[in-house]
Design a protein around this motif. Structure first.
Motif, PDB file in Angstrom:
ATOM      1  N   HIS A 100       0.861  -1.186   0.000  1.00 62.50           N
ATOM      2  CA  HIS A 100       0.000   0.000   0.000  1.00 62.50           C
ATOM      3  C   HIS A 100       0.890   1.226   0.000  1.00 62.50           C
ATOM      4  O   HIS A 100       1.945   1.240   0.642  1.00 62.50           O
ATOM      5  N   VAL A 101       0.467   2.258  -0.704  1.00 63.97           N
ATOM      6  CA  VAL A 101       1.205   3.513  -0.746  1.00 63.97           C
ATOM      7  C   VAL A 101       0.310   4.600  -0.161  1.00 63.97           C
ATOM      8  O   VAL A 101      -0.868   4.718  -0.529  1.00 63.97           O
ATOM      9  N   PHE A 102       0.882   5.378   0.744  1.00 61.21           N
ATOM     10  CA  PHE A 102       0.158   6.441   1.436  1.00 61.21           C
ATOM     11  C   PHE A 102       0.899   7.761   1.293  1.00 61.21           C
ATOM     12  O   PHE A 102       2.118   7.783   1.145  1.00 61.21           O
ATOM     13  N   GLU A 103       0.154   8.830   1.388  1.00 60.05           N
ATOM     14  CA  GLU A 103       0.761  10.148   1.502  1.00 60.05           C
ATOM     15  C   GLU A 103       0.780  10.491   2.993  1.00 60.05           C
ATOM     16  O   GLU A 103      -0.247  10.368   3.665  1.00 60.05           O
ATOM     17  N   LEU A 104       1.936  10.872   3.487  1.00 58.23           N
ATOM     18  CA  LEU A 104       2.085  11.213   4.891  1.00 58.23           C
ATOM     19  C   LEU A 104       1.487  12.601   5.127  1.00 58.23           C
ATOM     20  O   LEU A 104       1.887  13.569   4.488  1.00 58.23           O
ATOM     21  N   ALA A 105       0.523  12.678   6.015  1.00 56.99           N
ATOM     22  CA  ALA A 105      -0.114  13.959   6.322  1.00 56.99           C
ATOM     23  C   ALA A 105       0.881  14.882   7.024  1.00 56.99           C
ATOM     24  O   ALA A 105       1.695  14.431   7.831  1.00 56.99           O
ATOM     25  N   ALA A 106       0.791  16.152   6.719  1.00 63.96           N
ATOM     26  CA  ALA A 106       1.630  17.138   7.378  1.00 63.96           C
ATOM     27  C   ALA A 106       1.239  17.217   8.842  1.00 63.96           C
ATOM     28  O   ALA A 106       0.058  17.206   9.182  1.00 63.96           O
ATOM     29  N   ARG A 107       2.227  17.310   9.687  1.00 64.25           N
ATOM     30  CA  ARG A 107       1.964  17.436  11.125  1.00 64.25           C
ATOM     31  C   ARG A 107       1.663  18.872  11.458  1.00 64.25           C
ATOM     32  O   ARG A 107       2.330  19.795  10.979  1.00 64.25           O
ATOM     33  N   SER A 108       0.690  19.060  12.299  1.00 65.77           N
ATOM     34  CA  SER A 108       0.421  20.426  12.737  1.00 65.77           C
ATOM     35  C   SER A 108       1.251  20.722  13.976  1.00 65.77           C
ATOM     36  O   SER A 108       1.483  19.848  14.811  1.00 65.77           O
TER      37      SER A 108
END
Length: 110
Positions: A100-108
């Protein structure tokens, strides 16, 4: 950032658990760390799970800057070398591997 995960869904053959881990650590991890453009490599060995949850013996997680970097890694000779060595690991494993390939969400930041 792009995260690619290889999920080893299934079980390690009974009595082969340590051999499985040793094989990953000694033979495969150095190759995975040598993938061009890889930022991070994490190997997660299962310890526990919720009742009724699917069984994942291991998850390999790799992080790349972008999809282009991932594509270069997947086309590299070291990737094909690791695929060949993975055959030895599969002799200790019953199940299948899916990716599976995911986009890493930006950390707030607070």
């Amino acid at each position: 950032m792009i995260v690619r995960q290889a999920l080893f869904e299934g079980i390690i053959h009974p009595g082969r658990e340590q051999a499985f881990r040793d094989y990953v650590e000694e033979k495969l991890l150095p190759l995975w760390q040598a993938f061009p453009g890889v930022r991070e490599v994490r190997v997660l060995h299962a310890v526990d799970r919720d009742e009724g949850a699917p069984v994942f013996a291991m998850i390999l997680s790799t992080i790349y800057d972008d999809r282009a970097a991932l594509a270069r890694a997947l086309e590299s000779p070291v990737r094909y070398e690791s695929r060949e060595l993975t055959k030895g690991l599969l002799e200790m494993f019953e199940g299948h591997i899916h990716h599976h390939v995911f986009e890493l969400a930006a950390r707030s930041r607070d």
